[in-house]
Write a protein that holds these residues in place. Structure first.
Motif, mmCIF file in Angstrom:
data_model
loop_
_atom_site.group_PDB
_atom_site.id
_atom_site.type_symbol
_atom_site.label_atom_id
_atom_site.label_comp_id
_atom_site.label_asym_id
_atom_site.label_seq_id
_atom_site.Cartn_x
_atom_site.Cartn_y
_atom_site.Cartn_z
ATOM 1 N N MET A 22 36.439 42.942 49.685
ATOM 2 C CA MET A 22 37.513 43.964 49.450
ATOM 3 C C MET A 22 36.728 45.515 49.382
ATOM 4 N N LYS A 23 37.458 46.399 49.888
ATOM 5 C CA LYS A 23 36.696 47.682 50.156
ATOM 6 C C LYS A 23 36.964 48.389 48.518
ATOM 7 N N GLY A 24 35.705 49.308 48.283
ATOM 8 C CA GLY A 24 35.515 49.760 47.014
ATOM 9 C C GLY A 24 36.894 50.738 46.675
ATOM 10 N N ILE A 25 37.441 51.359 47.580
ATOM 11 C CA ILE A 25 38.423 52.240 47.282
ATOM 12 C C ILE A 25 39.581 51.512 46.785
ATOM 13 N N VAL A 26 40.005 50.112 47.040
ATOM 14 C CA VAL A 26 41.094 49.393 46.359
ATOM 15 C C VAL A 26 40.764 49.135 44.938
ATOM 16 N N PHE A 27 39.566 49.186 44.635
ATOM 17 C CA PHE A 27 39.168 48.881 43.180
ATOM 18 C C PHE A 27 39.100 49.999 42.538
ATOM 19 N N SER A 78 29.478 43.022 40.032
ATOM 20 C CA SER A 78 29.329 44.431 40.415
ATOM 21 C C SER A 78 29.261 45.126 38.688
ATOM 22 N N GLU A 79 29.545 44.421 37.595
ATOM 23 C CA GLU A 79 29.713 45.086 36.291
ATOM 24 C C GLU A 79 30.716 46.023 36.299
ATOM 25 N N GLY A 80 31.772 46.041 37.200
ATOM 26 C CA GLY A 80 32.820 47.079 37.022
ATOM 27 C C GLY A 80 32.640 48.335 37.628
ATOM 28 N N VAL A 81 31.386 48.560 38.519
ATOM 29 C CA VAL A 81 31.056 49.828 38.854
ATOM 30 C C VAL A 81 31.387 49.685 40.375
ATOM 31 N N TYR A 82 32.163 50.732 40.887
ATOM 32 C CA TYR A 82 32.642 50.465 42.396
ATOM 33 C C TYR A 82 32.596 52.001 42.920
ATOM 34 N N THR A 83 32.039 51.914 44.205
ATOM 35 C CA THR A 83 31.931 53.431 44.783
ATOM 36 C C THR A 83 33.127 52.947 45.887
ATOM 37 N N SER A 84 33.795 54.042 46.281
ATOM 38 C CA SER A 84 34.969 53.801 47.265
ATOM 39 C C SER A 84 34.430 53.385 48.422
ATOM 40 N N VAL A 85 33.393 53.518 49.021
ATOM 41 C CA VAL A 85 32.796 53.286 50.273
ATOM 42 C C VAL A 85 32.183 51.877 50.271
ATOM 43 N N GLY A 86 32.095 51.354 49.050
ATOM 44 C CA GLY A 86 31.399 50.112 48.850
ATOM 45 C C GLY A 86 32.124 48.806 49.165
ATOM 46 N N THR A 87 31.632 47.684 49.584
ATOM 47 C CA THR A 87 32.605 46.445 49.658
ATOM 48 C C THR A 87 32.245 45.541 48.634
ATOM 49 N N TYR A 88 33.190 44.647 48.033
ATOM 50 C CA TYR A 88 33.101 43.812 46.666
ATOM 51 C C TYR A 88 33.794 42.530 46.961
ATOM 52 N N ASP A 89 33.643 41.694 46.331
ATOM 53 C CA ASP A 89 34.215 40.432 46.327
ATOM 54 C C ASP A 89 35.740 40.435 45.796
ATOM 55 N N PHE A 90 36.458 39.564 46.679
ATOM 56 C CA PHE A 90 37.674 39.841 46.371
ATOM 57 C C PHE A 90 37.989 39.207 44.945
ATOM 58 N N PHE A 91 37.308 38.007 44.704
ATOM 59 C CA PHE A 91 37.386 37.449 43.409
ATOM 60 C C PHE A 91 37.387 38.420 42.093
ATOM 61 N N TYR A 116 51.034 47.801 42.391
ATOM 62 C CA TYR A 116 49.970 48.362 42.867
ATOM 63 C C TYR A 116 50.014 48.849 44.332
ATOM 64 N N GLY A 117 50.603 48.094 45.014
ATOM 65 C CA GLY A 117 50.945 48.379 46.596
ATOM 66 C C GLY A 117 51.916 49.705 46.567
ATOM 67 N N ARG A 118 52.586 49.910 45.749
ATOM 68 C CA ARG A 118 53.411 51.211 45.627
ATOM 69 C C ARG A 118 52.649 52.238 45.494
ATOM 70 N N TYR A 119 51.709 52.143 44.508
ATOM 71 C CA TYR A 119 50.735 53.264 44.191
ATOM 72 C C TYR A 119 49.811 53.402 45.200
ATOM 73 N N PHE A 120 49.364 52.331 45.927
ATOM 74 C CA PHE A 120 48.377 52.449 46.863
ATOM 75 C C PHE A 120 48.755 53.137 48.207
ATOM 76 N N PHE A 121 50.244 53.087 48.505
ATOM 77 C CA PHE A 121 50.811 53.943 49.514
ATOM 78 C C PHE A 121 50.526 55.121 49.474
ATOM 79 N N SER A 122 50.440 55.867 48.265
ATOM 80 C CA SER A 122 50.280 57.403 48.243
ATOM 81 C C SER A 122 48.935 57.775 48.406
ATOM 82 N N VAL A 123 47.939 56.733 48.206
ATOM 83 C CA VAL A 123 46.334 56.876 48.430
ATOM 84 C C VAL A 123 46.369 56.789 50.077
ATOM 85 N N LEU A 124 46.911 55.951 50.874
ATOM 86 C CA LEU A 124 46.946 55.966 52.034
ATOM 87 C C LEU A 124 47.413 57.142 52.645
ATOM 88 N N LEU A 125 48.790 57.696 52.059
ATOM 89 C CA LEU A 125 49.178 58.944 52.901
ATOM 90 C C LEU A 125 48.223 60.048 52.598
#
Ligand code: HEM
Length: 185
Positions: free
Chosen positions: A1-6, A33-46, A70-79
């Motif tokens: 799963m992509k970092g931007i989702v985290f 990941s210890e909870g450290v995410y970058t928006s371009v990274g890829t992390y385990d869905f788990f 979260y889906g409703r929130y993520f829509f504005s991110v996509l937009l």
């Protein structure tokens, strides 16, 4: 799963529940990941699964209701990040019918390693779309939220029904109706 989702998920949790809840769910989840995410990274869905389950325990809100929010929130991110994709479509039905063959195809180029669902169209006309959702991540409430926001974005009213074909939510049938005259009544 992509970092931007985290990163956006943790942003939403901070806005809605505060930084202590963000820290607490990170602490309680076993994250390589210890909870450290970058928006371009890829992390385990788990990792996302654990964060959501722990947020559910902390807040008493059902997992699927959190995924929907979260889906409703993520829509504005996509937009915000991809206004050009939205400007290619002038109505919600044709946009939703194009996720599989156009939108998510582009997404794979922009976000290498993205884990995306499969949508299969069963029936389509100007005001109706019936399609199957397939994903081992069972994020069908995320799909429902993005569909609703798509209609709201194009100022259309709608009715969306879903039917779990598999109990675990990995196969779901969506029946999507546009109600074009509702605003004029
Ligand atoms: C997941 C992009 C529109 C349904 C995702 C992810 C990205 C993305 C980056 C995360 C992939 C990962 O973490 O590996 C986009 C963009 C869109 C768009 C840029 C439009 C500009 C939509 C729409 C729907 C949708 C309108 C409506 C149903 C989903 C679902 C997932 C997802 C359900 C979760 C993954 C799963 O269920 O397996 N999308 N998306 N997307 N997208 Fe889209």
């Amino acid at each position: 799963m992509k970092g931007i989702v985290f990163t956006e998920f943790l942003e939403m949790v901070e806005e809605e529940f505060g930084l202590e809840v963000v820290d607490s769910i990170i602490m309680k989840s076993k994250l390589s990941s210890e909870g450290v995410y970058t928006s371009v990274g890829t992390y385990d869905f788990f990792e996302m699964q654990q964060l959501i389950v722990n947020l559910s325990k902390e807040t008493g809100i059902e997992v699927n209701d959190l995924i929907y929010a979260y889906g409703r929130y993520f829509f504005s991110v996509l937009l915000r990040h991809h206004p050009n994709i939205f400007s290619l479509y002038s109505d919600p039905i044709s946009m939703l019918a194009s996720i599989e063959n156009h939108i998510h195809v582009e997404v794979r180029k922009i976000y290498p390693g993205a884990e995306l669902p499969t949508f299969k169209i069963i029936k389509k006309d100007d005001n109706y779309l019936e399609m199957m959702y397939y994903s081992e991540r069972s994020m069908f409430m995320f799909a429902r939220a993005l569909m609703e926001k798509t209609f709201e974005h194009y100022d259309s009213s709608y009715n969306i029904d879903l039917e779990l074909i598999k109990e675990d939510g990995s196969q779901v049938k969506f029946s999507i109706n546009r109600q074009p005259y509702a605003f004029n009544q």
